[in-house]
Enzyme design. Sequence first.
Site, short mmCIF file in Angstrom:
data_model
loop_
_atom_site.label_atom_id
_atom_site.label_comp_id
_atom_site.label_asym_id
_atom_site.label_seq_id
_atom_site.Cartn_x
_atom_site.Cartn_y
_atom_site.Cartn_z
CE1 TYR A 68 -21.58 19.43 -38.73
CE2 TYR A 68 -19.56 18.75 -39.51
CZ TYR A 68 -20.68 19.63 -39.72
OH TYR A 68 -20.69 20.62 -40.49
CB ILE B 275 -17.56 28.12 -44.78
CG1 ILE B 275 -17.38 26.77 -45.71
CG2 ILE B 275 -18.18 29.04 -45.37
CD1 ILE B 275 -16.27 26.91 -46.85
CG ASN C 62 -37.07 20.83 -35.19
OD1 ASN C 62 -36.25 20.61 -35.69
ND2 ASN C 62 -37.39 20.15 -34.00
CG ASN D 298 -27.74 25.13 -45.15
OD1 ASN D 298 -26.61 25.17 -45.63
ND2 ASN D 298 -28.27 26.05 -44.27
CE LYS E 187 -22.90 18.44 -41.90
NZ LYS E 187 -24.20 19.29 -42.43
#
Length: 248
Positions: free
Chosen positions: A156, A189, A64, A91, A160
Site C-alpha cells: 500500500y 480518516i 474496474n 481515488n 501511494k
Amino acid sequence: MKLLEGKTAIVTGAARGIGKALAIRFAQEGANIAFTDLVIDENGKATEEEIAALGVKVKGYASNAADFEQTKEVVDQIHKDFGSIDILVNNAGITKDGLMMRMTEQQWDAVIAVNLKSAFNFIHATLSIMMRQRSGSIINMASVVGVHGNAGQSNYAASKAGLIALAKSIAQEVGSRGIRANAIAPGFIETAMTAALPDNVRAEWVQKIPLRRGGKPEDIADVATFLASDMSSYVTGQVIQVDGGMNM
Ligand SMILES: NC(=O)c1ccc[n+]([C@@H]2O[C@H](COP(=O)([O-])OP(=O)(O)OC[C@H]3O[C@@H](n4cnc5c(N)ncnc54)[C@H](O)[C@@H]3O)[C@@H](O)[C@H]2O)c1
C-alpha cells in the site's frame, strides 16, 4: 460564482467513502460529476441521487479502474456524455496488509494494480482531452504512509508513494499545457476502510494526532476542492498532507 461552476469532474471509486464526499463537495461548487466504482449498487445509486439533488449533471459508471481497456472505454463514454473533462481524481484504492515476509504475490499485485496502475490508466485516457482544452486538474489520492512508510503495509505504501511521484512527473510533463497534478495524503480518516481496525489500534492512532481526532471524508473533500479549483492555479506537483498534524 461557485468555485467549480460548469466544470466536469471524474472521481474514481466514489460510490462511498472519501470519493463520495469529494463528489458531493465538488457538486456543491457547481461541478458536473462522472464517478466510477466496481459496481453501481445501492451505494452508487444513493450517491447519484444525493448529487442530482444538488442540481448538477451526474452519472455513476461501473468500471474496474485497474483495467486499462475498460478505463479507456469509460473515459470515452464520459467525454461523450459530458462534453469535457476538467478534473480527474484518482481515488479508487484498496488495502491488503501484511508483513513482507508473509505477503503473497497476489496481495502485492492487487494493491499496485488498483491503487497505482488505475491512476496511470485514467491519466493516460484523459490527458489528450485536457491537453486539447489546455487546462485540467489531476488529483491523486495518496496517503501519509506513501510519504513515511508503514510496517505491514509495504504494498500500500509503495503504491501511494508511486501516486505522489506520478503526480510530480505529470506536473512537469504537462504544466506548459495548463494542466496541474497534485497529490493529497490523508492521515487517519473515518471510513469503511478504517472501520475495520480494532478499537485499540484506532485509539493508538488518535493519540498520535495533535488535533486528537480522526479526519472526516469532508476534511479531504475541502482540500480536493481547493486543488480542483482555480484557487490553486499556481499549485502543481505538490503533496498536501491532511492528517490533523500526525506527520510534520
Ligand atoms: N480512510 C483512510 O483513512 C484513508 C487514508 C489515506 C488514504 N486513503 C485513500 O483514500 C481513497 C478512498 O478511501 P476510502 O477510505 O474512502 O475507502 P473505501 O473502501 O470506503 O472506498 C473505496 C472505493 O473504491 C472502490 N474501488 C475499489 N477497487 C476499485 C476498482 N478496481 N475500480 C473502481 N473502484 C474501486 C470501492 O468499491 C469503494 O467504493 C483510497 O485511495 C485510500 O487508499 C484513505
